[in-house]
Structure formats: C-alpha cells, structure tokens
Scaffold this motif. Structure first.
Motif, PDB file in Angstrom:
ATOM      1  N   ASN A   1      -0.919  13.046 -15.065  1.00  0.00           N
ATOM      2  CA  ASN A   1      -0.729  14.333 -14.409  1.00  0.00           C
ATOM      3  C   ASN A   1      -2.063  14.918 -13.960  1.00  0.00           C
ATOM      4  OD1 ASN A   1       0.108  17.369 -14.247  1.00  0.00           O
ATOM      5  ND2 ASN A   1       2.015  16.192 -14.343  1.00  0.00           N
ATOM      6  N   TYR A   2      -3.109  14.750 -14.780  1.00  0.00           N
ATOM      7  CA  TYR A   2      -4.452  15.204 -14.402  1.00  0.00           C
ATOM      8  C   TYR A   2      -4.892  14.519 -13.102  1.00  0.00           C
ATOM      9  CZ  TYR A   2      -9.512  15.848 -14.470  1.00  0.00           C
ATOM     10  OH  TYR A   2     -10.805  16.143 -14.125  1.00  0.00           O
ATOM     11  N   CYS A   3      -4.711  13.210 -13.041  1.00  0.00           N
ATOM     12  CA  CYS A   3      -5.095  12.461 -11.836  1.00  0.00           C
ATOM     13  C   CYS A   3      -4.315  12.934 -10.617  1.00  0.00           C
ATOM     14  CB  CYS A   3      -4.887  10.964 -12.057  1.00  0.00           C
ATOM     15  SG  CYS A   3      -6.040  10.232 -13.238  1.00  0.00           S
ATOM     16  N   GLN A   4      -3.040  13.252 -10.799  1.00  0.00           N
ATOM     17  CA  GLN A   4      -2.226  13.744  -9.693  1.00  0.00           C
ATOM     18  C   GLN A   4      -2.736  15.099  -9.211  1.00  0.00           C
ATOM     19  OE1 GLN A   4       1.593  13.526 -11.646  1.00  0.00           O
ATOM     20  NE2 GLN A   4       2.072  11.557 -10.707  1.00  0.00           N
ATOM     21  N   VAL A   5      -2.963  16.014 -10.145  1.00  0.00           N
ATOM     22  CA  VAL A   5      -3.424  17.357  -9.781  1.00  0.00           C
ATOM     23  C   VAL A   5      -4.817  17.300  -9.151  1.00  0.00           C
ATOM     24  CG1 VAL A   5      -4.136  19.596 -10.751  1.00  0.00           C
ATOM     25  CG2 VAL A   5      -1.967  18.585 -11.437  1.00  0.00           C
ATOM     26  N   ALA A   6      -5.669  16.438  -9.690  1.00  0.00           N
ATOM     27  CA  ALA A   6      -7.044  16.336  -9.187  1.00  0.00           C
ATOM     28  C   ALA A   6      -7.135  15.499  -7.910  1.00  0.00           C
ATOM     29  CB  ALA A   6      -7.948  15.749 -10.272  1.00  0.00           C
ATOM     30  N   GLY A   7      -6.060  14.814  -7.558  1.00  0.00           N
ATOM     31  CA  GLY A   7      -6.089  13.976  -6.362  1.00  0.00           C
ATOM     32  C   GLY A   7      -6.946  12.742  -6.528  1.00  0.00           C
ATOM     33  N   LEU A   8      -6.965  12.213  -7.752  1.00  0.00           N
ATOM     34  CA  LEU A   8      -7.758  11.021  -8.043  1.00  0.00           C
ATOM     35  C   LEU A   8      -6.923   9.764  -7.814  1.00  0.00           C
ATOM     36  CD1 LEU A   8      -9.449  12.242 -11.347  1.00  0.00           C
ATOM     37  CD2 LEU A   8     -10.451  12.147  -9.060  1.00  0.00           C
ATOM     38  N   PRO A   9      -7.581   8.629  -7.562  1.00  0.00           N
ATOM     39  CA  PRO A   9      -6.840   7.390  -7.361  1.00  0.00           C
ATOM     40  C   PRO A   9      -5.959   7.087  -8.574  1.00  0.00           C
ATOM     41  CG  PRO A   9      -9.155   7.097  -6.807  1.00  0.00           C
ATOM     42  CD  PRO A   9      -9.008   8.444  -7.438  1.00  0.00           C
ATOM     43  N   PRO A  10      -4.808   6.582  -8.383  1.00  0.00           N
ATOM     44  CA  PRO A  10      -4.174   6.201  -7.115  1.00  0.00           C
ATOM     45  C   PRO A  10      -3.381   7.333  -6.468  1.00  0.00           C
ATOM     46  CG  PRO A  10      -2.787   5.497  -8.913  1.00  0.00           C
ATOM     47  CD  PRO A  10      -4.001   6.179  -9.530  1.00  0.00           C
ATOM     48  N   TYR A  11      -3.604   8.551  -6.887  1.00  0.00           N
ATOM     49  CA  TYR A  11      -2.817   9.687  -6.413  1.00  0.00           C
ATOM     50  C   TYR A  11      -3.510  10.496  -5.326  1.00  0.00           C
ATOM     51  CZ  TYR A  11      -0.427   8.459 -10.667  1.00  0.00           C
ATOM     52  OH  TYR A  11       0.217   7.761 -11.638  1.00  0.00           O
ATOM     53  N   ASN A  12      -4.629   9.999  -4.802  1.00  0.00           N
ATOM     54  CA  ASN A  12      -5.310  10.764  -3.764  1.00  0.00           C
ATOM     55  C   ASN A  12      -4.601  10.535  -2.432  1.00  0.00           C
ATOM     56  OD1 ASN A  12      -6.201   8.110  -3.847  1.00  0.00           O
ATOM     57  ND2 ASN A  12      -8.208   8.583  -3.033  1.00  0.00           N
ATOM     58  N   ALA A  13      -4.330  11.619  -1.783  1.00  0.00           N
ATOM     59  CA  ALA A  13      -3.662  11.554  -0.493  1.00  0.00           C
ATOM     60  C   ALA A  13      -4.697  11.307   0.601  1.00  0.00           C
ATOM     61  CB  ALA A  13      -2.932  12.868  -0.230  1.00  0.00           C
ATOM     62  N   GLU A  14      -4.226  10.772   1.708  1.00  0.00           N
ATOM     63  CA  GLU A  14      -5.136  10.583   2.834  1.00  0.00           C
ATOM     64  C   GLU A  14      -5.658  11.930   3.309  1.00  0.00           C
ATOM     65  OE1 GLU A  14      -3.703   8.069   5.968  1.00  0.00           O
ATOM     66  OE2 GLU A  14      -2.925   6.618   4.530  1.00  0.00           O
ATOM     67  N   GLU A  15      -4.762  12.904   3.330  1.00  0.00           N
ATOM     68  CA  GLU A  15      -5.149  14.261   3.680  1.00  0.00           C
ATOM     69  C   GLU A  15      -5.406  15.025   2.395  1.00  0.00           C
ATOM     70  OE1 GLU A  15      -2.911  17.125   6.159  1.00  0.00           O
ATOM     71  OE2 GLU A  15      -2.368  15.318   7.266  1.00  0.00           O
ATOM     72  N   LYS A  16      -6.586  15.537   2.242  1.00  0.00           N
ATOM     73  CA  LYS A  16      -6.907  16.303   1.031  1.00  0.00           C
ATOM     74  C   LYS A  16      -6.203  17.651   1.091  1.00  0.00           C
ATOM     75  CE  LYS A  16      -9.729  13.946  -1.545  1.00  0.00           C
ATOM     76  NZ  LYS A  16      -9.429  13.619  -2.890  1.00  0.00           N
ATOM     77  N   THR A  17      -5.280  17.842   0.173  1.00  0.00           N
ATOM     78  CA  THR A  17      -4.590  19.119   0.068  1.00  0.00           C
ATOM     79  C   THR A  17      -4.624  19.558  -1.388  1.00  0.00           C
ATOM     80  OG1 THR A  17      -2.454  18.058  -0.285  1.00  0.00           O
ATOM     81  CG2 THR A  17      -3.012  18.636   1.989  1.00  0.00           C
ATOM     82  N   LEU A  18      -4.564  20.831  -1.582  1.00  0.00           N
ATOM     83  CA  LEU A  18      -4.546  21.371  -2.935  1.00  0.00           C
ATOM     84  C   LEU A  18      -3.156  21.188  -3.541  1.00  0.00           C
ATOM     85  CD1 LEU A  18      -6.493  24.702  -2.366  1.00  0.00           C
ATOM     86  CD2 LEU A  18      -7.289  22.695  -3.622  1.00  0.00           C
ATOM     87  N   PRO A  19      -3.105  20.977  -4.840  1.00  0.00           N
ATOM     88  CA  PRO A  19      -1.796  20.893  -5.489  1.00  0.00           C
ATOM     89  C   PRO A  19      -1.127  22.267  -5.481  1.00  0.00           C
ATOM     90  CG  PRO A  19      -3.540  20.870  -7.123  1.00  0.00           C
ATOM     91  CD  PRO A  19      -4.194  20.823  -5.776  1.00  0.00           C
ATOM     92  N   THR A  20       0.162  22.267  -5.672  1.00  0.00           N
ATOM     93  CA  THR A  20       0.873  23.543  -5.720  1.00  0.00           C
ATOM     94  C   THR A  20       0.638  24.207  -7.075  1.00  0.00           C
ATOM     95  OG1 THR A  20       2.894  22.593  -6.648  1.00  0.00           O
ATOM     96  CG2 THR A  20       2.704  22.632  -4.215  1.00  0.00           C
ATOM     97  N   ILE A  21       0.824  25.504  -7.111  1.00  0.00           N
ATOM     98  CA  ILE A  21       0.706  26.246  -8.368  1.00  0.00           C
ATOM     99  C   ILE A  21       1.697  25.688  -9.385  1.00  0.00           C
ATOM    100  CG2 ILE A  21       1.172  28.502  -9.429  1.00  0.00           C
ATOM    101  CD1 ILE A  21      -1.506  28.508  -8.158  1.00  0.00           C
ATOM    102  N   GLU A  22       2.889  25.294  -8.926  1.00  0.00           N
ATOM    103  CA  GLU A  22       3.902  24.743  -9.827  1.00  0.00           C
ATOM    104  C   GLU A  22       3.414  23.450 -10.480  1.00  0.00           C
ATOM    105  OE1 GLU A  22       4.704  25.712  -6.563  1.00  0.00           O
ATOM    106  OE2 GLU A  22       5.474  27.639  -7.261  1.00  0.00           O
ATOM    107  N   ASN A  23       2.755  22.587  -9.689  1.00  0.00           N
ATOM    108  CA  ASN A  23       2.211  21.345 -10.251  1.00  0.00           C
ATOM    109  C   ASN A  23       1.110  21.633 -11.262  1.00  0.00           C
ATOM    110  OD1 ASN A  23       3.937  19.853  -8.656  1.00  0.00           O
ATOM    111  ND2 ASN A  23       2.397  19.341  -7.132  1.00  0.00           N
ATOM    112  N   ILE A  24       0.294  22.615 -10.961  1.00  0.00           N
ATOM    113  CA  ILE A  24      -0.785  22.985 -11.883  1.00  0.00           C
ATOM    114  C   ILE A  24      -0.202  23.568 -13.166  1.00  0.00           C
ATOM    115  CG2 ILE A  24      -2.788  24.477 -12.223  1.00  0.00           C
ATOM    116  CD1 ILE A  24      -3.267  24.179  -9.162  1.00  0.00           C
TER     117      ILE A  24
END
Length: 155
Positions: free
Chosen positions: A32-55
C-alpha cells in the motif's frame, strides 16, 4: 523493503502463527505504501497524487501495524526472550524502545493525513512519505533484529 520482507518471511515464516500474521500485515502495508508513493511497480506513466481515500486507507493499515506490534507482538517476543536468558532479555529491552521511537513518525503521518479535509495537505505528501519510509525501514530492521534473536538463539 519488499525484498527484505520476502527474506524475513522465508527465514521466520511458519515458526509462529503470530509472526506469520504480523509479517503478512507488513507486506500489505508495504504494498500500500508503494501504491500511495507511486513507487515501482505501481508508478503510473502520468504522475498523479493519490486520492485522500487511498491515503486514509494506508493510514489505517499503518496504525494497525504499529498497534499490533506494540500491543500484541512485542510483548510475546520480549517474554520469549526473557525465558531464554539475560542476554536475550537485555537485547529485547534495548530494541523495543528504539522501535517505539519510530512510532511517532507513523502517528504524525496518520494525524496529518487521515483527517485531512482538503487536498491542500497533499503538497507535502512526497516529503512526508519519504520521511515515513525511512522510519518504516528503521522499524522493520529493528523488528527483524528482535526476530533474529529468537530464531538464532532459541529455535
């Protein structure tokens, strides 16, 4: 951190159901940390901030993990160390307060983001995630040291 967790699960997995559950919760927290931080393998091609709900979901996992350690796991591990001699007891008594020092970072992050009422707080998210990641890495290393004492000396 995920690779270190895999090694920990290979090394200590199956020895104790509480430890297995705890390491599985650590895995969920790290993913979940990697997803929220946008770290591999969860980094999107377009850098976007996670939603407040995800945080907020991440904050829930974070607080659950920290609480589980303090209120369930550490007590049992320290008790097991006490049963196996003074050197193990002394090391456990040194490690637990150092682990507790990392709790403040987790709770500060939770306090800031779990009750955030606007997206404006996300301006500092990258910096706060970086600081939290460092504290988590320190915490996991100390927790693994505690597990290693039990595994090496008492298995």
């Amino acid at each position: 951190m995920l690779r270190k967790l895999e090694k920990a699960q290979q090394k200590w997995g199956g020895a104790n159901s509480l430890v297995d559950q705890w390491l599985e919760h650590r895995r969920k927290l790290l993913v979940n940390y990697c997803q929220v931080a946008g770290l591999p393998p969860y980094n999107a091609e377009e850098k976007t901030l996670p939603t407040i709900e995800n945080i907020r979901a991440f904050c829930g996992l974070l607080v659950d993990y920290v609480s589980e350690g303090h209120f369930e796991v550490y007590d049992q591990l320290v008790t097991a160390c006490e049963k196996h001699g003074q050197s193990s007891k002394a090391l456990a008594q040194q490690l637990v307060p150092r682990i507790s020092d990392t709790t403040d970072s987790a709770l500060d992050f939770n306090d800031k983001y779990s009750e955030a009422e606007s997206d404006k707080v996300l301006i500092q998210l990258d910096q706060d995630l970086s600081s939290l990641g460092h504290a988590m890495e320190t915490r996991f290393a100390l927790e693994d040291e505690l597990l290693e004492v039990l595994h090496t000396k008492h298995s």
